[in-house]
Design a protein around this motif. Structure first.
Motif, PDB file in Angstrom:
ATOM      1  N   GLY A 577       0.825  -1.193   0.000  1.00 43.15           N
ATOM      2  CA  GLY A 577       0.000   0.000   0.000  1.00 43.15           C
ATOM      3  C   GLY A 577       0.864   1.250   0.000  1.00 43.15           C
ATOM      4  O   GLY A 577       2.098   1.195   0.009  1.00 43.15           O
ATOM      5  N   LYS A 578       0.201   2.409   0.025  1.00 37.14           N
ATOM      6  CA  LYS A 578       0.932   3.671  -0.084  1.00 37.14           C
ATOM      7  C   LYS A 578       1.833   3.878   1.133  1.00 37.14           C
ATOM      8  O   LYS A 578       1.588   3.352   2.217  1.00 37.14           O
ATOM      9  N   ILE A 579       2.853   4.684   0.896  1.00 34.72           N
ATOM     10  CA  ILE A 579       3.824   4.913   1.970  1.00 34.72           C
ATOM     11  C   ILE A 579       3.178   5.744   3.083  1.00 34.72           C
ATOM     12  O   ILE A 579       2.232   6.500   2.858  1.00 34.72           O
ATOM     13  N   LYS A 580       3.708   5.579   4.299  1.00 34.03           N
ATOM     14  CA  LYS A 580       3.107   6.226   5.467  1.00 34.03           C
ATOM     15  C   LYS A 580       3.765   7.550   5.811  1.00 34.03           C
ATOM     16  O   LYS A 580       3.120   8.447   6.348  1.00 34.03           O
ATOM     17  N   TYR A 581       5.065   7.675   5.571  1.00 40.65           N
ATOM     18  CA  TYR A 581       5.795   8.859   6.033  1.00 40.65           C
ATOM     19  C   TYR A 581       6.501   9.532   4.862  1.00 40.65           C
ATOM     20  O   TYR A 581       7.134   8.873   4.035  1.00 40.65           O
ATOM     21  N   HIS A 582       6.347  10.852   4.787  1.00 41.43           N
ATOM     22  CA  HIS A 582       7.038  11.646   3.783  1.00 41.43           C
ATOM     23  C   HIS A 582       8.115  12.473   4.473  1.00 41.43           C
ATOM     24  O   HIS A 582       7.976  12.855   5.635  1.00 41.43           O
ATOM     25  N   HIS A 583       9.165  12.769   3.768  1.00 41.36           N
ATOM     26  CA  HIS A 583      10.290  13.475   4.355  1.00 41.36           C
ATOM     27  C   HIS A 583      10.068  14.969   4.311  1.00 41.36           C
ATOM     28  O   HIS A 583       9.496  15.520   3.377  1.00 41.36           O
ATOM     29  N   THR A 584      10.590  15.644   5.320  1.00 40.89           N
ATOM     30  CA  THR A 584      10.452  17.094   5.423  1.00 40.89           C
ATOM     31  C   THR A 584      11.103  17.804   4.227  1.00 40.89           C
ATOM     32  O   THR A 584      10.606  18.800   3.739  1.00 40.89           O
ATOM     33  N   LYS A 585      12.228  17.273   3.756  1.00 41.38           N
ATOM     34  CA  LYS A 585      12.952  17.938   2.673  1.00 41.38           C
ATOM     35  C   LYS A 585      12.121  17.976   1.397  1.00 41.38           C
ATOM     36  O   LYS A 585      12.354  18.801   0.535  1.00 41.38           O
ATOM     37  N   GLU A 586      11.129  17.111   1.314  1.00 44.42           N
ATOM     38  CA  GLU A 586      10.277  17.111   0.138  1.00 44.42           C
ATOM     39  C   GLU A 586       9.095  18.052   0.312  1.00 44.42           C
ATOM     40  O   GLU A 586       8.390  18.354  -0.625  1.00 44.42           O
ATOM     41  N   LYS A 587       8.880  18.522   1.554  1.00 52.01           N
ATOM     42  CA  LYS A 587       7.692  19.312   1.838  1.00 52.01           C
ATOM     43  C   LYS A 587       8.003  20.789   2.049  1.00 52.01           C
ATOM     44  O   LYS A 587       7.185  21.648   1.752  1.00 52.01           O
ATOM     45  N   HIS A 588       9.172  21.098   2.624  1.00 53.99           N
ATOM     46  CA  HIS A 588       9.426  22.458   3.080  1.00 53.99           C
ATOM     47  C   HIS A 588      10.514  23.142   2.264  1.00 53.99           C
ATOM     48  O   HIS A 588      11.481  22.519   1.855  1.00 53.99           O
ATOM     49  N   LYS A 589      10.324  24.434   2.095  1.00 50.80           N
ATOM     50  CA  LYS A 589      11.339  25.318   1.570  1.00 50.80           C
ATOM     51  C   LYS A 589      11.567  26.411   2.616  1.00 50.80           C
ATOM     52  O   LYS A 589      10.774  26.546   3.539  1.00 50.80           O
ATOM     53  N   PRO A 590      12.642  27.180   2.507  1.00 55.07           N
ATOM     54  CA  PRO A 590      12.855  28.242   3.508  1.00 55.07           C
ATOM     55  C   PRO A 590      11.645  29.150   3.604  1.00 55.07           C
ATOM     56  O   PRO A 590      11.120  29.630   2.590  1.00 55.07           O
ATOM     57  N   GLU A 591      11.168  29.398   4.816  1.00 51.08           N
ATOM     58  CA  GLU A 591       9.992  30.227   5.041  1.00 51.08           C
ATOM     59  C   GLU A 591      10.256  31.188   6.186  1.00 51.08           C
ATOM     60  O   GLU A 591      11.153  30.974   7.014  1.00 51.08           O
ATOM     61  N   ILE A 592       9.411  32.223   6.239  1.00 45.68           N
ATOM     62  CA  ILE A 592       9.500  33.194   7.327  1.00 45.68           C
ATOM     63  C   ILE A 592       8.695  32.649   8.513  1.00 45.68           C
ATOM     64  O   ILE A 592       7.544  32.217   8.360  1.00 45.68           O
ATOM     65  N   GLY A 593       9.321  32.645   9.683  1.00 42.83           N
ATOM     66  CA  GLY A 593       8.610  32.245  10.897  1.00 42.83           C
ATOM     67  C   GLY A 593       8.470  30.747  11.085  1.00 42.83           C
ATOM     68  O   GLY A 593       7.709  30.314  11.953  1.00 42.83           O
TER      69      GLY A 593
END
Length: 770
Positions: A577-593
């Protein structure tokens, strides 16, 4: 004493003597003795009797005889077959040998004859009375002579004759009798006789006490034997052939066959006596029987021999567990010390670490390495002190505590004993089981551990204790003081990969009825299982995922779709089945705050995203995300630091009055608290207030002061491994934690950049984009 001398034949006596007025039968067998008797019969039937100093001398000389003897009259003489002569003599008076003549046939002696001269005085009369009274008491106590002897003595008026008659009745040593015979003075004779009678009375009293005590013991044994036989016969008549008596005989047989401590034997015998009185149908009988069997089943003196081969022990530990070098080294150190010392108390090791890192299974491997029995007691949720110390026997259904019950089951007093989940015990109105463990784990006390049920001291000092816990902070201080803390950190991905290949996959193959031919796992599959389907410090969830994969394949094999299945990275999602955990590096870019912190939890490390929003308001600091008091204080300290650096950060002088600052930690249902999020919140607030973005590949941990100093934290390894799993490249940590970087596995250290800091200014320089 008469002045003239009288010549008489001499009859030496061996081992005996004759007092005056004493009539005795004598047997004479020596030629000289027979000749002396025959000569006396030819004369006036009077002969001199004196005792030999040494009875073994066949032909005594003058120096071998006592000088004082008794002149006796021969009343009757009979010749016996074999040349022996039996003669009846009566003592007449004392005499002393002056000269001795040996003509070869028999011995003639010249003797001085003594006459008793009685002094008539009150003192003499009193002395006679006390001697007679003491003799009467001796006759009544001894019962060795007829009571008529008292009458025959009491009618004698002559004090000298009285003393000789009494002395003749006493069974004294030859030397003592000779001393009395040599007492010519009657007063001295009576005084010495009184002392002898006193001593004989005391000896008789002691003999009477001893014989009475022995007689009572014999009567008790005979009585008990008789009663047991009677009870056995009654049981036979009732059709209960064995009954309680059969159990009792079995208990006694076990005590004879095995060696038990003295206090155990004493207690069991006491309980057996109670059991005999209680009877077979009594409710108390079953309680007593259970208690006796518990005492006899306990391993009071049974031990197993340790395997002292360090190399073999190291092989066992390496075979069963991958990694865990510190724990293995500590076990081998213990073995080395055991070889160099004797009687040393076993160590008490506490394995602290997240779930699934192998704490429980490691204890079993230690037992195999040492060659000892392994017992385990799970303490999670235990609230009752009686679980440790046992119930008192006054309660219905009483039983020993978990400690002695486990030792009883193991059959030895030196097993490897695992106390699992010690941090999950609790206390209520029934007592504090954690405090009860203090005696169990204290080397100064556990050699006489007392269980409420057994009620006898048991030696726990030879047990190798291993304690496990997830959270060290949950273990009370007094208990922590008695144990040696060994920390088991989270596994790296490389360690998980090796553990899965060596242990988890083969074990799940067997558990699900598969072989390596039925299920072929391609390259990279286990790595994908670790990164995409699990997120944990240990390998427990990974084993469950591997088991799930095996079950999916087993279903296909049973349905007959295929003969074998090969799992690859391409078809893995189709199977699991589909994977359970995704990595932060695939989700986030530099952001304010938005700043990424790191947190330590009971299940290992985790990242802690921190969000901050700034909007016009009245200067409120809003905190959400179910935060504890420590993190709220850290947020206030971070705000105080930012206000103190207002000019350097180019902020409005009244920014804290004109704006509301909202700090939020996602996953609000999860409680969060601890002194390691200070610099994370400060960085996120500065980013939101200044509009500068935070690097998405940086994670940080450290506490903050209102002056901006960065304080040390704990659990760095778990935090860094969690950040590494999420693809973080740079770690900002307190300067004081620089030395902890060495604990991080080398393959992880090589892929990360570590920036130790001592002030928040350096944190902002490295975390905020310009």
């Amino acid at each position: 004493m008469k002045n003239e001398l009288r010549r008489l034949p001499l009859l030496p006596l061996r081992g005996m003597m004759v007092f005056p007025y004493m009539m005795v039968h004598l047997d004479a067998g020596r030629e000289q003795s027979v000749a002396a008797l025959e000569q006396a019969m030819l004369d006036d039937k009077v002969i001199m009797l004196t005792a030999q100093k040494d009875a073994d001398i066949e032909k005594p000389g003058f120096e071998d005889l006592y000088s004082v003897g008794t002149v006796a009259e021969i009343k009757h003489l009979v010749k016996m077959p074999g040349g022996t002569v039996r003669v009846l003599v009566e003592g007449l008076y004392r005499a002393q040998i002056v000269n001795c003549y040996d003509d070869g046939e028999f011995i003639d002696v010249d003797v001085h004859e003594y006459e008793d001269v009685t002094e008539q005085s009150l003192e003499m009369e009193a002395l006679v009375r006390v001697v007679v009274h003491e003799f009467e008491q001796w006759v009544k106590t001894s019962r060795k002579i007829p009571a008529d002897a008292i009458v025959s003595v009491s009618i004698i008026s002559d004090a000298g004759r009285l003393a000789d008659m009494i002395a003749g009745h006493l069974n004294l040593k030859l030397e003592e009798r000779q001393e009395l015979l040599e007492c010519i003075d009657i007063k001295t004779r009576l005084e010495r006789l009184y002392g002898v009678l006193k001593r004989e009375r005391e000896i008789l009293d002691i003999e009477k006490k001893v014989s009475g005590r022995v007689r009572k013991q014999i009567e008790k044994v005979q009585k008990e034997y008789y009663l047991r036989e009677k009870v056995k016969a009654i049981h036979n008549e009732l059709g209960d052939k064995d009954g309680v008596q059969g159990d009792i005989e079995g208990y006694r047989k076990r005590m004879r066959a095995e060696k038990y401590p003295e206090d155990v034997v004493k207690t069991v015998n006491k309980e057996i006596t109670r059991l005999e009185r209680a009877g077979n149908m009594s409710q108390e009988a079953s309680v007593i029987t259970t208690y006796i069997e518990t005492l006899l089943d306990m391993p009071w003196n049974k031990t197993t021999e340790d395997n002292k081969d360090i190399k073999k022990a190291a092989e066992v530990l390496d075979k069963d567990h991958y990694g865990l070098e510190k724990v293995k080294e500590r076990i081998l150190e213990y073995l080395a010390v055991r070889q160099l010392t004797s009687g040393q108390n076993a160590p008490i090791m506490c394995l602290v670490g997240p779930p699934g890192v192998g704490k429980t299974s490691l204890a079993s491997s230690v037992a195999r390495a040492l060659g000892r029995k392994f017992v385990r007691a799970s303490l999670g949720g235990v609230r009752d002190e009686a679980e440790i110390r046992g119930h008192r026997r006054t309660y219905v259904g009483a039983m020993p505590g978990r400690i002695l019950a486990a030792l009883k089951k193991s059959g030895t007093k030196n097993p490897v004993f695992l106390l699992d989940e010690v941090d999950k015990m609790a206390a209520d109105y029934k007592g504090d089981p954690t405090s009860a463990l203090l005696e169990v784990l204290d080397p100064a006390q556990n050699n006489t551990f007392s269980d409420h049920y057994v009620e006898l001291p048991f030696d726990l000092s030879q047990v190798l204790w291993i304690v496990t816990a997830n959270n060290l902070a949950e273990i009370p201080g007094p208990l922590r003081d008695r144990i040696e803390i060994i920390t088991l950190s989270s596994y790296t991905e490389q360690e998980k990969l090796e553990i899965a290949k060596r242990y988890l996959v083969p074990r799940q193959h067997v558990a699900n009825g598969l072989t390596s031919k039925n299920l072929r796992i391609g390259a990279g599959v286990i790595q994908r299982l670790i990164t995409d389907y699990t997120r944990e410090a240990g390998v427990r969830e990974l084993e469950r995922v591997i088991g799930q994969l095996c079950r999916k394949v087993a279903k296909k094999l049973v349905e007959g779709e295929v003969d074998s299945v090969k799992v690859t990275t391409k078809n893995l999602v189709d199977i699991l089945g589909k994977i359970k955990y995704h990595h932060t590096k695939e989700k986030h870019k530099p952001e304010i705050g938005l700043c990424i912190g790191m947190a330590w939890t009971q299940v290992g490390g985790d990242i802690l995203p921190t969000e901050v929003n700034v909007f016009p308001g009245k200067g409120h600091l809003i905190l959400t995300g179910k935060l504890g008091d420590v993190m709220k204080e850290s947020a206030q300290a971070a705000l105080s630091y930012i206000r103190s650096r207002q000019k350097k950060l180019k902020l409005s002088p009244k920014f804290y009055e004109e704006n509301d600052i909202h700090i939020h930690f996602p996953e609000g249902a999860v409680p969060k608290d601890g002194p390691s999020a200070g610099i994370t919140m400060a960085t996120a607030m500065v980013s939101a207030l200044t509009g500068r973005k935070v690097r998405s590949d940086v994670a940080m941990t450290g506490e903050i002061t209102i002056r901006g100093r960065v304080l040390a934290i704990g659990g760095l390894k778990e935090k860094v491994l969690a950040a590494y799993r999420e693809g973080i490249k740079t770690i900002i940590l307190p300067e004081d934690n620089r030395r902890d970087i060495e604990e991080i596995p080398e393959n992880v250290r090589e892929k990360l950049e570590f920036i130790p800091v001592d002030h928040v200014d350096k944190v902002l320089e490295n975390a905020l984009l310009k």
